[in-house]
Design an enzyme around this catalytic site. Structure first.
Site, PDB file in Angstrom:
ATOM      1  N   HIS A  89      -8.288  -4.033  -2.012  1.00 28.63           N
ATOM      2  CA  HIS A  89      -7.032  -3.714  -1.324  1.00 28.63           C
ATOM      3  C   HIS A  89      -6.665  -4.811  -0.339  1.00 28.63           C
ATOM      4  CE1 HIS A  89      -4.233  -0.395  -0.773  1.00 28.63           C
ATOM      5  NE2 HIS A  89      -4.254  -0.589   0.539  1.00 28.63           N
ATOM      6  N   ASP A 100      -9.333  -2.220  -6.731  1.00 28.95           N
ATOM      7  CA  ASP A 100      -8.813  -1.623  -5.492  1.00 28.95           C
ATOM      8  C   ASP A 100      -9.020  -0.115  -5.551  1.00 28.95           C
ATOM      9  OD1 ASP A 100      -7.355  -0.627  -3.402  1.00 28.95           O
ATOM     10  OD2 ASP A 100      -5.538  -1.789  -3.817  1.00 28.95           O
ATOM     11  N   SER A 130       0.836  -1.206   0.000  1.00 31.48           N
ATOM     12  CA  SER A 130       0.000   0.000   0.000  1.00 31.48           C
ATOM     13  C   SER A 130       0.873   1.259   0.000  1.00 31.48           C
ATOM     14  CB  SER A 130      -0.958  -0.084   1.203  1.00 31.48           C
ATOM     15  OG  SER A 130      -1.922   0.928   1.169  1.00 31.48           O
TER      16      SER A 130
HETATM   17  C1  MLT Z   1      -1.199   5.996  -0.170  1.00 37.58           C
HETATM   18  O1  MLT Z   1      -1.531   6.996   0.466  1.00 37.58           O
HETATM   19  O2  MLT Z   1      -0.037   5.678  -0.378  1.00 37.58           O
HETATM   20  C2  MLT Z   1      -2.283   5.134  -0.714  1.00 37.58           C
HETATM   21  O3  MLT Z   1      -3.467   5.842  -0.827  1.00 37.58           O
HETATM   22  C3  MLT Z   1      -2.466   3.917   0.117  1.00 37.58           C
HETATM   23  C4  MLT Z   1      -2.746   4.264   1.543  1.00 37.58           C
HETATM   24  O4  MLT Z   1      -3.864   4.663   1.856  1.00 37.58           O
HETATM   25  O5  MLT Z   1      -1.855   4.173   2.343  1.00 37.58           O
END
Ligand code: MLT
Length: 220
Positions: free
Chosen positions: A203, A172, A121
């Site tokens: 996700h 996702d 992520s």
């Molecule tokens: C990010 O902020 O890198 C992506 O949206 C994934 C997350 O929520 O951490």
């Protein structure tokens, strides 16, 4: 360690960066490869080590903590909203991470050992940013649920020696399909060897993602 400075961090700040380093089992001199594990938003350098163990517990693990905080949650870079990244901060933080990896390589004697960044992520997104911007440090990466980290910005990266695996869900909302398509095309345009294996679903790290990652590691 190169003398090139990519970030404003001093050697003392790099040494004080919270992280886990776990040498491969067996003790003594080892040539074991190294996972650099990168947690998601709200994760820690400790909990993401489980991902390395799920992939291959025989590897060494280097696991730093993201240097930014969002409402008390560890992150790798600032954002203005869900999926709306502060791209200038992404660039700065990728430089810091590249410097940290070089510091750790020298400090733990990891020179010459294969190194694979493994991020989930937000950790996938910083892994990808670092792979784009610092390919000599981050030549191999597995991005679980990652997306293109530079918004509308396009780079002139040359990644001819880079090998990148992208796994995640085709539906996702945190790694939207158009951004993943941009990610694949920009990596390919830069010359990277890209494998993208998106399953049904959203996700998270599915068993199928882990299997694809293990297959990819075995073929490295
Ligand atoms: C990010 O902020 O890198 C992506 O949206 C994934 C997350 O929520 O951490």
């Amino acid at each position: 360690m190169s003398n090139e400075t990519r970030s404003a961090l001093s050697a003392a700040e790099l040494a004080a960066w919270p992280h886990v380093f776990r040498e491969a089992a067996g003790g003594g001199a080892t040539e074991a490869p190294v996972f650099v594990t990168l947690h998601g938003t709200g994760g820690t350098e400790h909990d993401i080590v489980a991902l390395a163990d799920a992939l291959d517990p025989s590897w060494a693990v280097l696991s730093p903590r993201g240097r930014t905080s969002e409402n008390g949650m560890n992150r790798w870079f600032a954002r203005r909203g869900e999926g709306v990244f502060d791209v200038d901060d992404v660039v700065v933080r990728a430089g810091e991470l590249a410097d940290f990896i070089e510091w750790a390589t020298a400090s733990y004697g990891l020179e010459g050992r294969p190194l694979v960044l493994v991020g989930f992520s937000n950790g996938a997104n910083i892994a990808l940013a670092t792979a784009f911007l610092h390919p000599l440090v981050a030549q191999r990466a597995i991005a679980f649920s990652g997306m293109y980290p530079f918004a509308d910005r396009r780079l002139d990266a040359r990644l001819d020696s880079s090998t990148i695996l992208l796994v995640g869900g085709a539906d996702d909302p945190m790694a939207p399909a158009p951004s993943v398509a941009t990610l694949v095309s920009e990596l390919e345009r830069a010359g990277a060897a890209v494998t993208a294996a998106h399953r049904a679903g959203g996700h998270g790290i599915a068993a199928a993602d882990l299997e694809r990652a293990k297959e990819w590691l075995a073929a490295l």
